[in-house]
Design an enzyme around this catalytic site. Structure first.
Site, mmCIF file in Angstrom:
data_model
loop_
_atom_site.group_PDB
_atom_site.id
_atom_site.type_symbol
_atom_site.label_atom_id
_atom_site.label_comp_id
_atom_site.label_asym_id
_atom_site.label_seq_id
_atom_site.Cartn_x
_atom_site.Cartn_y
_atom_site.Cartn_z
ATOM 1 N N SER A 180 -7.704 -13.500 23.876
ATOM 2 C CA SER A 180 -7.132 -12.686 24.626
ATOM 3 C C SER A 180 -6.709 -13.344 26.022
ATOM 4 O O SER A 180 -7.332 -14.341 26.505
ATOM 5 C CB SER A 180 -7.735 -11.764 24.799
ATOM 6 O OG SER A 180 -7.308 -10.637 25.669
ATOM 7 N N TYR A 201 -15.953 -8.317 27.525
ATOM 8 C CA TYR A 201 -14.630 -8.462 26.510
ATOM 9 C C TYR A 201 -14.139 -9.516 27.064
ATOM 10 O O TYR A 201 -13.897 -10.495 26.104
ATOM 11 C CB TYR A 201 -13.747 -7.380 26.677
ATOM 12 C CG TYR A 201 -12.482 -7.455 25.652
ATOM 13 C CD1 TYR A 201 -12.433 -7.408 24.218
ATOM 14 C CD2 TYR A 201 -11.396 -7.994 26.315
ATOM 15 C CE1 TYR A 201 -11.316 -7.729 23.662
ATOM 16 C CE2 TYR A 201 -10.352 -8.272 25.466
ATOM 17 C CZ TYR A 201 -10.227 -8.200 24.176
ATOM 18 O OH TYR A 201 -9.145 -8.256 23.361
#
Ligand code: NAP
Length: 244
Positions: A139, A153
């Site tokens: 990501s 995350y």
């Protein structure tokens, strides 16, 4: 091609493009069998072979059973896409519980290590196999940090990036390429699962290109990294983030 979390979002888009490229596609999912079946139908409509496999990648025994079933069904693995991943509700680090952190790193990071381990055993030319390609779906958060949203995350994806760097070097001589894509704001259901269903629209203006991306725009890059066109590309990261 085995795609973890292949039933919805980026994984499902990857499954359909993989079918068009001629792969037989193993579609892993955790809960939503109906979504997996719909993706399998889309794969077959694109002319491909689809096989759905339920497994919670947070669970090592599920992973082992999934790879055993894959062996029985196909007898080989050419491409692994480590795509299954989760976010959590917005929180600051000072409020994160050990339970939350354990789930985040188990689902996003440890699962990726374990699936890479099993894939390498099935791909390594040093073990008499045919080589292969691993693509980790990281990501943009890994380089942005996701402050005040979900630093856990972002860190789970940062660890995936380091795995990509290290493993790529370990297995380069064994015919396995290891790369990562780092999507930005992509229009999927993951944002609703984190309590922010409008996140892509709300943040679109902060993206230099002025919009969120589609799952297919990420899948196109995954398919390129898997392909022979990327034959000299390993240990590489491609940001698919509209300039963010
Ligand atoms: P999504 O729409 O929420 O889909 C998630 C997929 O992963 C589903 O197929 C889900 O299956 C599966 N999954 C979740 N937990 C699993 C588990 N424990 N075991 C097996 N499968 C599991 O997500 P997405 O937006 O496509 O995201 C895919 C990947 O891209 C993730 O790794 C995510 O972190 C990354 N990413 C997404 C964005 C974005 O903006 N969308 C940005 C950067 C990176 P079930 O439906 O059965 O639960």
């Amino acid at each position: 091609m085995l795609i973890t979390g292949g039933s919805r979002g980026i994984g499902a888009a990857t499954a359909v493009l993989a079918a068009k490229a001629g792969y037989a596609v193993a579609i892993n999912y955790r809960d939503n069998a109906q979504a997996a079946a719909e993706t399998a139908n889309a794969v077959e409509a694109a002319g491909g072979e689809a096989w759905c496999v339920q497994a919670d990648v947070a669970n090592e025994s599920d992973i082992m059973a999934m790879f055993a079933a894959l062996d029985a069904r196909f007898g080989r693995l050419d491409v692994l896409v480590n795509n299954a991943g989760v976010v959590d509700k917005k929180a600051r680090v000072q409020d994160m519980t050990a339970e939350r952190l354990t789930r985040m790193f188990t689902v996003n990071t440890i699962s990726t290590f374990l699936c890479c381990r099993e894939a390498v055993k099935r791909m390594s030319t040093e073990l008499g196999k045919n080589g292969g390609s691993i693509i980790n779906v990281s990501s943009a958060a890994a380089r942005l940090g996701s402050a005040n949203q979900y630093v856990d995350y972002a860190a789970s994806k940062g660890a995936m990036d380091v795995l990509t760097i290290g493993l790529a070097q370990e297995v380069a001589a064994a015919g396995i390429r290891v790369n990562a894509v780092r999507p930005g704001l992509i229009d999927t259901e993951i944002h609703a699962s984190g309590g922010l269903p409008n996140r892509v629209n709300d943040l679109a203006a902060t993206v230099p290109m002025g919009r969120g991306g589609s799952a297919t725009e990420v899948a196109e890059v995954i398919l390129w990294l898997a392909s022979d066109q990327a034959s000299y590309t390993t240990m590489s990261f491609i940001d698919v983030s509209g300039g963010r």
